[in-house]
Enzyme design. Structure first.
Site, mmCIF file in Angstrom:
data_model
loop_
_atom_site.group_PDB
_atom_site.id
_atom_site.type_symbol
_atom_site.label_atom_id
_atom_site.label_comp_id
_atom_site.label_asym_id
_atom_site.label_seq_id
_atom_site.Cartn_x
_atom_site.Cartn_y
_atom_site.Cartn_z
ATOM 1 N N ARG A 1 15.349 78.822 27.333
ATOM 2 C CA ARG A 1 14.646 77.946 26.324
ATOM 3 C C ARG A 1 13.063 77.825 26.737
ATOM 4 O O ARG A 1 12.235 77.557 25.723
ATOM 5 C CB ARG A 1 15.380 76.442 26.555
ATOM 6 C CG ARG A 1 15.116 76.008 27.962
ATOM 7 C CD ARG A 1 16.077 74.835 28.271
ATOM 8 N NE ARG A 1 17.411 75.464 28.276
ATOM 9 C CZ ARG A 1 18.484 74.440 28.641
ATOM 10 N NH1 ARG A 1 18.465 73.237 28.803
ATOM 11 N NH2 ARG A 1 19.506 75.035 29.041
ATOM 12 N N LYS B 1 21.670 81.909 40.749
ATOM 13 C CA LYS B 1 23.132 82.447 40.388
ATOM 14 C C LYS B 1 23.896 82.855 41.388
ATOM 15 O O LYS B 1 23.456 83.409 42.264
ATOM 16 C CB LYS B 1 23.230 83.084 39.129
ATOM 17 C CG LYS B 1 22.629 82.594 37.638
ATOM 18 C CD LYS B 1 22.697 83.632 36.747
ATOM 19 C CE LYS B 1 22.359 83.172 35.235
ATOM 20 N NZ LYS B 1 22.848 81.919 34.770
#
Ligand code: BES
Ligand code: MN
Ligand code: ZN
Length: 503
Positions: free
Chosen positions: A353, A279
């Site tokens: 996920r 990120k």
């Protein structure tokens, strides 16, 4: 802070400050407020008459009584127009008033619910008042060492009620609200804690404390155990970190032993750097909050046990860091999930996920009546809905309705996003069964579509709390930072679920 409900007459009660909530534009005083005004020599009428205070939402006015009544100060707080009243505003008003009292360096204050004239059930009002005060006064100070003596904390909040029947109702409701608020503050503390102090191992320790309660059981799977059963999607994410991953299974059996439990699954990234798909560094610190779903589940189980709810609920929390270590999983890798299905990793930053996939499959072992997952899953959900509301997607309309009902009761808002077939196309992989990144458009939904592949045939709802979990500005009863979102929602859901178990 101690919350006390006392039998007595508020106008005769000795206190540093008495909070009086007022509606906007009401010049005629009623009932207890009228009595307080009379006994204090018309003080309230004076303030309102002079136009100093109009009752606008969250408006404040502090006056000294000069010893005419035992209360030293009257703190008027606006609740806005009566026609626009919501319990949410009452929470905010009491939070605002409580913070005002704290800034006056007082250690104690009180109120009476007889100041509030509404056709709402008394227990609902009592809960809102106690939640507003307890949640509004929250502050995270564990790591402040300088001027600790300047940190103000209220020691006691008293609700005075003269009527026996009302007193009993208020006492029970206040106790319940205190337990729930305590669980919310527990969640806020966990989320606020920095990544170096709240590792997966630390999360498991916290779960161990929760498991000391009656009817609560804890199992923590380590990496070897997870490896043995094939949780390779979860372990794939964990590979980049030196911190051992933990799979926390916190069971609460408060209902009939034969009733299938509700499974609550919570994303537990104690820090999400994005991994190899790293990120941007700006605001990366906020990713210490990426276990907000996991701790919401822990908080809900904690409150369910403390309230002795007659339900069965199992909390499943995959906890790990997502870091770009030398053995980290990489874009292009293919992971085999616990369900046997394979996943192509397109972004190591879509890690939530992956760990949830295995946790959702594991939930099937309990043959649950429903599965609900809570996760700070996608930035896309924040873009779509902002930070006020949780995104809801799922496969079961009845379950969605139940969650919507709980949302209406607690004012922890949820908003449904569609989970149509069309979206499922976007997560098909060329080389594996699925890919973990469906592109930017509809990102919150493709993430949910991905999760749906791992829940089996159980009724399931996914709650994306990425927006409301971490706030960058204060809200009336949520100081900026960790909100503890999901705890009140899930406890309400479990409270309602009890009724179903009885019938
Ligand atoms: N934890 C983040 C989602 C997030 C973003 C939560 C901002 C709170 C605030 C999640 O793991 C993530 O990185 N999601 C990616 C998914 C993408 C790579 C498909 C995202 O939203 O950008
Ligand atoms: Mn991520
Ligand atoms: Zn994440």
């Amino acid at each position: 802070m101690k919350i006390v409900v006392k039998k007595g007459e508020i106008t005769e009660f000795r206190t540093e400050a008495v909070i009086v909530p007022c509606f906007e534009g009401r010049r005629e005083l009623q009932g207890k407020v009228k009595l307080l005004d009379k006994k204090s020599g018309g003080l309230i009428k004076q303030i309102i008459g002079a136009g100093d205070f109009t009752g606008k939402l969250f408006e404040l006015s502090v006056r000294y009584t000069g010893g005419i009544i035992p209360a030293k100060r009257i703190v008027l707080v606006g609740v806005g127009k009566k026609a626009d009243f919501t319990t949410e505003k009452l929470r905010g008003a009491f939070a605002t008033a409580a913070r005002c009292v704290r800034s006056l360096k007082l250690s104690e204050f009180s109120t009476s619910l007889d100041f509030i004239f509404l056709s709402k059930p008394l227990d609902e009002i009592a809960r809102a008042v106690v939640e507003g005060v307890s949640l509004g006064l929250y502050q995270y100070t564990s790591f402040k060492t300088i001027d600790r003596d300047k940190i103000r904390a209220i020691k006691e909040f008293t609700i005075i009620e003269e009527n026996e029947k009302a007193y009993n109702i208020i006492r029970a409701a206040a106790k319940e609200a205190e337990i729930i608020s305590c669980a919310v503050c527990f969640a806020r503390d966990m989320v606020s804690a920095p990544g170096n102090e709240m590792t997966p191992t630390d999360m498991a320790h916290e779960a161990r404390k929760i498991a000391k309660r009656k009817n609560v059981k804890l199992k923590v799977l380590n990496e070897t155990e997870m490896n043995k059963i094939g949780m390779s999607a979860f372990l794939g994410v964990a590979r980049g970190s030196e911190e051992p991953a933990k799979f926390i299974v916190l069971e609460y059996w408060g209902g009939n032993k034969s009733d299938p439990p509700v499974a609550l699954v919570g994303k537990g990234l104690t820090f999400d750097s994005g991994g190899i798909s790293i990120k941007p560094s700006e605001k990366m610190d906020e990713m210490k909050s990426d276990m907000a779903g996991g701790v919401a589940v822990m908080g809900a189980i904690m409150a369910a046990a403390d309230l002795s709810l007659k339900v069965n609920a199992v909390g499943l929390i995959p906890a790990t860091e997502n870091l770009p270590g030398g053995r980290a999983y990489k874009p292009g890798d293919i992971l085999k999930s616990l369900s046997g299905q394979t996943i192509e990793v397109l972004s190591t930053d879509a890690e939530g996920r992956l760990i949830l996939a295995d946790a959702l499959t594991y939930a099937g072992r309990f043959k649950p009546a429903a599965i609900i997952d809570l996760a700070t899953l996608t930035g896309a959900c924040v873009i779509a809905l902002g930070d006020h509301v949780t995104g809801m997607m799922g496969t079961d309309d009845r379950l969605k309705h139940k969650i919507q009902d709980a949302a209406n009761a607690t004012d922890e808002k949820v908003w449904e996003l569609p989970l149509w077939e069309d979206y499922h196309e976007l997560i098909k992989s060329d080389v594996a069964d699925y890919k973990n990144h469906g592109g930017r458009p509809g990102g919150a939904i493709t993430a949910a579509a991905f999760l749906s592949k791992f829940v089996g045939n159980y009724p399931w709802v996914h709650l994306d709390i990425a927006g409301p979990a971490w706030l960058t500005r204060d809200k009336p009863y949520i100081p900026k930072g960790a909100s503890g979102v999901g705890v009140r929602l899930m406890v309400q859901f479990l409270k309602d679920w009890q009724k179903r178990s009885k019938s």
